[in-house]
Design a protein around this motif. Structure first.
Motif, PDB file in Angstrom:
ATOM      1  N   THR A  37      -4.295  12.302  -7.436  1.00 45.03           N
ATOM      2  CA  THR A  37      -4.257  10.997  -8.085  1.00 45.03           C
ATOM      3  C   THR A  37      -3.568   9.971  -7.187  1.00 45.03           C
ATOM      4  OG1 THR A  37      -4.068  12.165 -10.184  1.00 45.03           O
ATOM      5  CG2 THR A  37      -3.644   9.809 -10.219  1.00 45.03           C
ATOM      6  N   TYR A  38      -2.488  10.388  -6.551  1.00 42.58           N
ATOM      7  CA  TYR A  38      -1.744   9.510  -5.642  1.00 42.58           C
ATOM      8  C   TYR A  38      -2.626   9.063  -4.482  1.00 42.58           C
ATOM      9  CZ  TYR A  38       2.078   8.091  -2.491  1.00 42.58           C
ATOM     10  OH  TYR A  38       2.906   7.399  -1.644  1.00 42.58           O
ATOM     11  N   GLU A  39      -3.324  10.018  -3.852  1.00 41.55           N
ATOM     12  CA  GLU A  39      -4.174   9.685  -2.715  1.00 41.55           C
ATOM     13  C   GLU A  39      -5.362   8.829  -3.140  1.00 41.55           C
ATOM     14  OE1 GLU A  39      -3.641  10.084   0.425  1.00 41.55           O
ATOM     15  OE2 GLU A  39      -1.766  11.135   0.137  1.00 41.55           O
ATOM     16  N   GLY A  40      -5.873   9.064  -4.345  1.00 41.32           N
ATOM     17  CA  GLY A  40      -6.966   8.231  -4.838  1.00 41.32           C
ATOM     18  C   GLY A  40      -6.534   6.791  -5.023  1.00 41.32           C
ATOM     19  N   LEU A  41      -5.342   6.594  -5.584  1.00 39.42           N
ATOM     20  CA  LEU A  41      -4.820   5.244  -5.747  1.00 39.42           C
ATOM     21  C   LEU A  41      -4.562   4.595  -4.393  1.00 39.42           C
ATOM     22  CD1 LEU A  41      -3.727   2.969  -7.513  1.00 39.42           C
ATOM     23  CD2 LEU A  41      -1.544   4.182  -7.635  1.00 39.42           C
ATOM     24  N   ARG A  42      -4.026   5.376  -3.460  1.00 38.97           N
ATOM     25  CA  ARG A  42      -3.764   4.858  -2.111  1.00 38.97           C
ATOM     26  C   ARG A  42      -5.069   4.444  -1.433  1.00 38.97           C
ATOM     27  NH1 ARG A  42      -2.547   8.156   2.780  1.00 38.97           N
ATOM     28  NH2 ARG A  42      -1.679   6.734   4.323  1.00 38.97           N
ATOM     29  N   ALA A  43      -6.110   5.252  -1.568  1.00 37.85           N
ATOM     30  CA  ALA A  43      -7.403   4.914  -0.974  1.00 37.85           C
ATOM     31  C   ALA A  43      -7.958   3.621  -1.567  1.00 37.85           C
ATOM     32  CB  ALA A  43      -8.386   6.063  -1.183  1.00 37.85           C
ATOM     33  N   SER A  44      -7.825   3.448  -2.873  1.00 37.83           N
ATOM     34  CA  SER A  44      -8.301   2.214  -3.512  1.00 37.83           C
ATOM     35  C   SER A  44      -7.561   0.997  -2.972  1.00 37.83           C
ATOM     36  CB  SER A  44      -8.118   2.309  -5.027  1.00 37.83           C
ATOM     37  OG  SER A  44      -8.891   3.350  -5.573  1.00 37.83           O
ATOM     38  N   GLN A  45      -6.249   1.126  -2.783  1.00 40.19           N
ATOM     39  CA  GLN A  45      -5.467   0.023  -2.234  1.00 40.19           C
ATOM     40  C   GLN A  45      -5.897  -0.306  -0.805  1.00 40.19           C
ATOM     41  OE1 GLN A  45      -1.461   1.494  -2.701  1.00 40.19           O
ATOM     42  NE2 GLN A  45      -1.263   0.683  -4.774  1.00 40.19           N
ATOM     43  N   ILE A  46      -6.168   0.722  -0.004  1.00 40.44           N
ATOM     44  CA  ILE A  46      -6.583   0.500   1.384  1.00 40.44           C
ATOM     45  C   ILE A  46      -7.935  -0.211   1.426  1.00 40.44           C
ATOM     46  CG2 ILE A  46      -7.362   1.682   3.476  1.00 40.44           C
ATOM     47  CD1 ILE A  46      -5.177   3.753   2.989  1.00 40.44           C
ATOM     48  N   ILE A  47      -8.867   0.215   0.593  1.00 39.30           N
ATOM     49  CA  ILE A  47     -10.193  -0.416   0.565  1.00 39.30           C
ATOM     50  C   ILE A  47     -10.071  -1.889   0.177  1.00 39.30           C
ATOM     51  CG2 ILE A  47     -12.404  -0.441  -0.654  1.00 39.30           C
ATOM     52  CD1 ILE A  47     -12.151   2.632  -0.855  1.00 39.30           C
ATOM     53  N   ALA A  48      -9.254  -2.174  -0.837  1.00 41.74           N
ATOM     54  CA  ALA A  48      -9.068  -3.565  -1.254  1.00 41.74           C
ATOM     55  C   ALA A  48      -8.450  -4.398  -0.133  1.00 41.74           C
ATOM     56  CB  ALA A  48      -8.190  -3.619  -2.512  1.00 41.74           C
ATOM     57  N   ARG A  49      -7.478  -3.843   0.591  1.00 47.28           N
ATOM     58  CA  ARG A  49      -6.839  -4.582   1.678  1.00 47.28           C
ATOM     59  C   ARG A  49      -7.821  -4.789   2.838  1.00 47.28           C
ATOM     60  NH1 ARG A  49      -1.528  -5.263   2.882  1.00 47.28           N
ATOM     61  NH2 ARG A  49      -1.419  -5.476   0.614  1.00 47.28           N
ATOM     62  N   MET A  50      -8.661  -3.815   3.126  1.00 47.94           N
ATOM     63  CA  MET A  50      -9.651  -3.969   4.199  1.00 47.94           C
ATOM     64  C   MET A  50     -10.620  -5.101   3.885  1.00 47.94           C
ATOM     65  SD  MET A  50     -10.442   0.048   5.140  1.00 47.94           S
ATOM     66  CE  MET A  50     -11.683  -0.356   6.385  1.00 47.94           C
ATOM     67  N   ARG A  51     -11.037  -5.187   2.632  1.00 46.76           N
ATOM     68  CA  ARG A  51     -11.923  -6.292   2.235  1.00 46.76           C
ATOM     69  C   ARG A  51     -11.213  -7.631   2.407  1.00 46.76           C
ATOM     70  NH1 ARG A  51     -13.991  -2.909  -2.806  1.00 46.76           N
ATOM     71  NH2 ARG A  51     -16.016  -2.208  -2.026  1.00 46.76           N
ATOM     72  N   GLN A  52      -9.950  -7.659   2.036  1.00 47.64           N
ATOM     73  CA  GLN A  52      -9.166  -8.888   2.176  1.00 47.64           C
ATOM     74  C   GLN A  52      -9.068  -9.304   3.636  1.00 47.64           C
ATOM     75  OE1 GLN A  52      -5.442  -8.263   0.093  1.00 47.64           O
ATOM     76  NE2 GLN A  52      -5.430 -10.340  -0.672  1.00 47.64           N
ATOM     77  N   ILE A  53      -8.793  -8.348   4.495  1.00 47.14           N
ATOM     78  CA  ILE A  53      -8.579  -8.662   5.909  1.00 47.14           C
ATOM     79  C   ILE A  53      -9.856  -9.145   6.576  1.00 47.14           C
ATOM     80  CG2 ILE A  53      -8.103  -7.565   8.145  1.00 47.14           C
ATOM     81  CD1 ILE A  53      -5.899  -5.990   6.804  1.00 47.14           C
ATOM     82  N   THR A  54     -11.007  -8.547   6.224  1.00 40.39           N
ATOM     83  CA  THR A  54     -12.258  -9.009   6.837  1.00 40.39           C
ATOM     84  C   THR A  54     -12.536 -10.466   6.499  1.00 40.39           C
ATOM     85  OG1 THR A  54     -13.482  -8.105   4.942  1.00 40.39           O
ATOM     86  CG2 THR A  54     -13.317  -6.725   6.909  1.00 40.39           C
ATOM     87  N   GLU A  55     -12.053 -10.916   5.343  1.00 37.05           N
ATOM     88  CA  GLU A  55     -12.199 -12.336   4.987  1.00 37.05           C
ATOM     89  C   GLU A  55     -11.176 -13.200   5.725  1.00 37.05           C
ATOM     90  OE1 GLU A  55     -13.873 -12.221   0.382  1.00 37.05           O
ATOM     91  OE2 GLU A  55     -11.738 -12.523   0.757  1.00 37.05           O
ATOM     92  N   LEU A  56      -9.916 -12.729   5.765  1.00 36.40           N
ATOM     93  CA  LEU A  56      -8.844 -13.556   6.310  1.00 36.40           C
ATOM     94  C   LEU A  56      -8.883 -13.654   7.832  1.00 36.40           C
ATOM     95  CD1 LEU A  56      -5.892 -12.298   4.072  1.00 36.40           C
ATOM     96  CD2 LEU A  56      -7.183 -14.411   3.828  1.00 36.40           C
ATOM     97  N   ILE A  92       0.856  -1.186   0.000  1.00 39.43           N
ATOM     98  CA  ILE A  92       0.000   0.000   0.000  1.00 39.43           C
ATOM     99  C   ILE A  92       0.889   1.231   0.000  1.00 39.43           C
ATOM    100  CG2 ILE A  92      -1.735   1.305   1.299  1.00 39.43           C
ATOM    101  CD1 ILE A  92      -2.766  -1.331   2.367  1.00 39.43           C
ATOM    102  N   LEU A  93       0.553   2.189  -0.847  1.00 36.93           N
ATOM    103  CA  LEU A  93       1.341   3.416  -0.923  1.00 36.93           C
ATOM    104  C   LEU A  93       1.380   4.111   0.432  1.00 36.93           C
ATOM    105  CD1 LEU A  93      -0.028   4.860  -4.287  1.00 36.93           C
ATOM    106  CD2 LEU A  93       2.244   3.901  -3.915  1.00 36.93           C
ATOM    107  N   GLY A  94       2.533   4.658   0.786  1.00 44.66           N
ATOM    108  CA  GLY A  94       2.645   5.386   2.034  1.00 44.66           C
ATOM    109  C   GLY A  94       2.124   6.802   1.893  1.00 44.66           C
ATOM    110  N   ASN A  95       2.065   7.513   3.003  1.00 46.26           N
ATOM    111  CA  ASN A  95       1.572   8.891   2.975  1.00 46.26           C
ATOM    112  C   ASN A  95       2.706   9.901   2.807  1.00 46.26           C
ATOM    113  OD1 ASN A  95       2.817   8.636   5.425  1.00 46.26           O
ATOM    114  ND2 ASN A  95       1.147   9.488   6.641  1.00 46.26           N
ATOM    115  N   GLU A  96       3.881   9.420   2.399  1.00 47.10           N
ATOM    116  CA  GLU A  96       5.038  10.297   2.278  1.00 47.10           C
ATOM    117  C   GLU A  96       5.127  10.994   0.926  1.00 47.10           C
ATOM    118  OE1 GLU A  96       8.283   7.685   2.929  1.00 47.10           O
ATOM    119  OE2 GLU A  96       7.667   6.264   1.399  1.00 47.10           O
TER     120      GLU A  96
END
Length: 670
Positions: A255-274, A84-88
């Motif tokens: 654009t960077y923050e939008g991509l980062r948000a998409s990655q975070i949402i995808a990872r959250m969905r993954q974690i709720t399953e795992l 996931i992209l960092g906030n730096e």
């Protein structure tokens, strides 16, 4: 296998050891050598499975050891950060990675992420891991019985860490959702509660109930449907922001923050399953894939190439979005547009004839190199601006724009097979438009230069240039005896860059709201009146990118030769329209007293320069546009076949638009 047996013997003596040394040794033993054939690692893993099946004490000791290694380290940072992209931001991330290349970060044994980095480093090329089927990995885990059973401490610890990672990601997503740039493009979120913020409360409730379920076997696992709905709303809001940003411009940060948000949402969905205590085969497969993905992310974590690719994709996406809209004006689909393109190209050819004449006089002045570069640049840059002000067309400017248009057409079909019939018609329209623009530019520039040259001789009794200069101009476009084609490729790169510059300034104009700010200038209204201020603002809104791209393209053409001279490198440019103009001035100066072979070779040189100009600029622009949209076009051969059949059946379509729109054959590919 002797090394693996020794490692297992060592583990058997100390199964509660938390040091990862034995695990690293085992990976080293399984890893294939550079000269070994593909599949060697798979054979070793299968041999390990057989060994563990035949020696249950080894399997039990290995399970205890791995449980201890993983359970004794904090895992949440690994799950919440890796991939996931960092906030730096891009600049700081690049500096951080460069620093890590020189002085690697310190290893902290407290965190599983650091151990994971050591494991990935030991694995080296992760390709051999990817070659091991999921079924084989699942079989190995089944023999070891790693984390077997829902109430095993190691499994519970991983579940807790996954939930804590979910909590961390939830707060990060909320912080992104309330950024001013996000609220600017979604005013509804500014007036009511944003789903980015609302999901934090739902995640807190979910984590609390899930932790209780992990602690008490009788407590049911919490329902995730409400959280799923909120995450879908976050996705929908991101989509709205992107759509509005395409119209209203966007910064790289947005654009960077939008991509980062998409990655975070995808990872959250993954974690709720795992995080679920589910022990099914499907859940095990999910975890295997998750850790494989993490391994891939870890391998790229310190890669400068991966980061630069990501950064350039972000920049290119913003630029090519606006370039694609500009490119629509360079594509003709009917005879009215076609002949309008020809007239615009012819007008540009007349202006280029004058620009070529001015360049000859500037060269005669023998200015110092720096001032000569400035003079050449102003001649080209201001000349191209005049071309734009009169709504004329430089043919070689088209590919950088039309390539983005083709990529945008493919982007509309992203996720499904593109319409080859639609693409075929678009490509034919582009080729035909490019053809008539080249004809208009070259023919009228050549004829205008002949007329100017003949008039000059009639008025002053001598040509503008002497015989030596004329032969030099002809030599410079000779495709065999000079560097005409490499120099034409350099011009193609400049054409490509000018397209990017135009797209950048178009995006900058909209995002920075320059027209609106101009409309607020009271002194401008007092000086010119409100009506003229409005026209100025509208003109800047529609033309800033084109003006900047044309002027800076002229600066590139005018200065590259001087830069090459100062560096001692054979750098220069060959542009097809200027080459045709120089050809005409040279021929009229020599009164056409040349062998017909030499005259024909000059014509071939102009044609070759045109092809190189267009091919280089189009290829670079299309690659950038496709890459920025992450499109992998796998239909090149079918599309090429359709275009070739169209050429054989209807060759006139590539030269002149049919009177009635011709329908391409329907797609026959799946």
């Amino acid at each position: 296998m002797n090394d693996i047996v020794q490692i297992l013997e060592q583990i058997k003596t100390r199964p509660e050891e938390r040091s990862a040394t034995a695990l690293l040794d085992m990976i080293r033993a399984l890893r294939p050598g550079k000269k070994e054939e593909a599949g060697a690692a798979l054979l070793r893993v299968k041999a390990l499975i057989t060994l563990l099946r035949g020696h249950p004490p080894f399997a039990e000791a290995l399970r205890s050891y791995l449980d201890c290694v993983f359970a004794s380290r904090l895992q949440r940072n690994l799950f919440a950060n890796l991939g996931i992209l960092g906030n730096e931001g891009i600049a700081r991330a690049l500096a951080h990675r460069l620093g890590a290349k020189i002085l690697p970060p310190a290893y902290d044994d407290t965190y599983l992420g650091d151990l994971f980095g050591a494991l990935t480093h030991e694995i080296g090329d992760t390709a051999w891991i990817a070659e091991i089927p999921e079924e084989t990995i699942a079989e190995l885990l089944g023999v070891i019985q790693l984390g077997a059973g829902a109430r095993v401490p190691a499994r519970i610890r991983m579940g807790v860490e996954l939930l804590e990672a979910l909590r961390i990601l939830s707060f990060r997503l909320a912080a992104i959702g309330v950024e001013p740039d996000f609220l600017r493009y979604d005013s509804r979120a500014a007036r009511r509660e944003s789903p980015f913020v609302a999901q934090t409360e739902e995640v807190q409730n979910f984590v609390t109930e899930a932790l209780r379920a992990l602690d008490d076997a009788d407590t049911p696992w919490p329902d995730t449907r409400h959280l799923d709905v909120l995450l879908e709303q976050c996705d929908a809001q991101l989509k709205r922001i992107r759509q509005r940003a395409h119209q209203g411009g966007a910064s790289i940060a947005l654009t960077y923050e939008g991509l980062r948000a998409s990655q975070i949402i995808a990872r959250m969905r993954q974690i709720t399953e795992l995080a679920s205590p589910d022990t099914s085969q499907l859940q095990q497969t999910r975890k295997i894939r998750f850790f494989r993905d993490l391994m891939h992310f870890e391998a790229e974590k310190s890669s400068l190439t991966a980061l630069l690719t990501q950064a350039t994709d972000l920049v290119a996406l913003q630029i090519t979005e606006h370039a694609s809209r500009t490119g629509e004006h360079y594509v003709t689909s009917n005879r009215t547009e076609y002949f309008a393109m020809f007239r615009a190209a012819a007008g540009a050819g007349l202006i280029v004839a004058v620009m070529a004449l001015l360049k000859i006089f500037i060269a005669k002045a023998h200015l110092p190199p720096l001032w000569q570069a400035v003079a050449f640049s102003l001649n080209y840059g201001l000349g191209f601006i005049v071309v734009h002000l009169f709504h004329f067309t430089i043919a070689t400017k088209q590919p950088a724009m039309t390539a983005a248009t083709i990529a945008a057409s493919l982007g509309e079909d992203k996720g499904k097979a593109p319409s080859l019939a639609k693409l075929e018609n678009l490509v034919v329209d582009v080729i035909r438009s490019q053809f008539i623009a080249i004809v208009g530019n070259v023919v009228f520039a050549f004829l205008a230069c002949l007329a100017i040259g003949a008039s000059w001789i009639w008025l002053f009794g001598a040509p503008q240039i002497d015989a030596a200069k004329a032969h030099l101009l002809l030599h410079e476009i000779d495709p065999l005896a000079s560097l005409a084609l490499p120099h034409a490729a350099i011009a193609g790169v400049c054409l490509y860059l000018s397209g990017l510059i135009s797209g950048y300034y178009d995006n900058k104009c909209v995002y920075a709201r320059i027209p609106q700010r101009i409309r607020q200038l009271r002194w401008l209204a007092r000086a010119f009146g409100e009506a003229r201020r409005e026209r100025i603002a509208t003109y800047i809104e529609n033309n800033l990118g084109a003006l900047a791209g044309n002027f800076l393209f002229g600066c590139m053409l005018g200065s590259i030769g001087t830069v090459g001279f100062m560096l001692g490198w054979p750098l220069d440019i060959r542009h097809v329209t200027f080459s045709a103009a120089n050809d005409a001035y040279a021929l009229i100066a020599l009164n056409f007293k040349l062998p017909w072979q030499a005259i024909a070779l000059c014509g071939v040189g102009v044609l070759a320069i045109a092809c190189v100009n267009l091919l280089v600029s189009f290829s670079l622009a299309l690659y950038t546009a496709l890459k920025s949209r992450q499109i992998r076009f796998a239909h090149t051969r079918p599309l090429f076949g359709r275009i070739l059949r169209r050429l054989l059946r209807h060759p006139g379509d590539f030269v002149l638009p049919p009177r009635a729109e011709r329908s391409a054959p329907p797609d026959t590919t799946a």
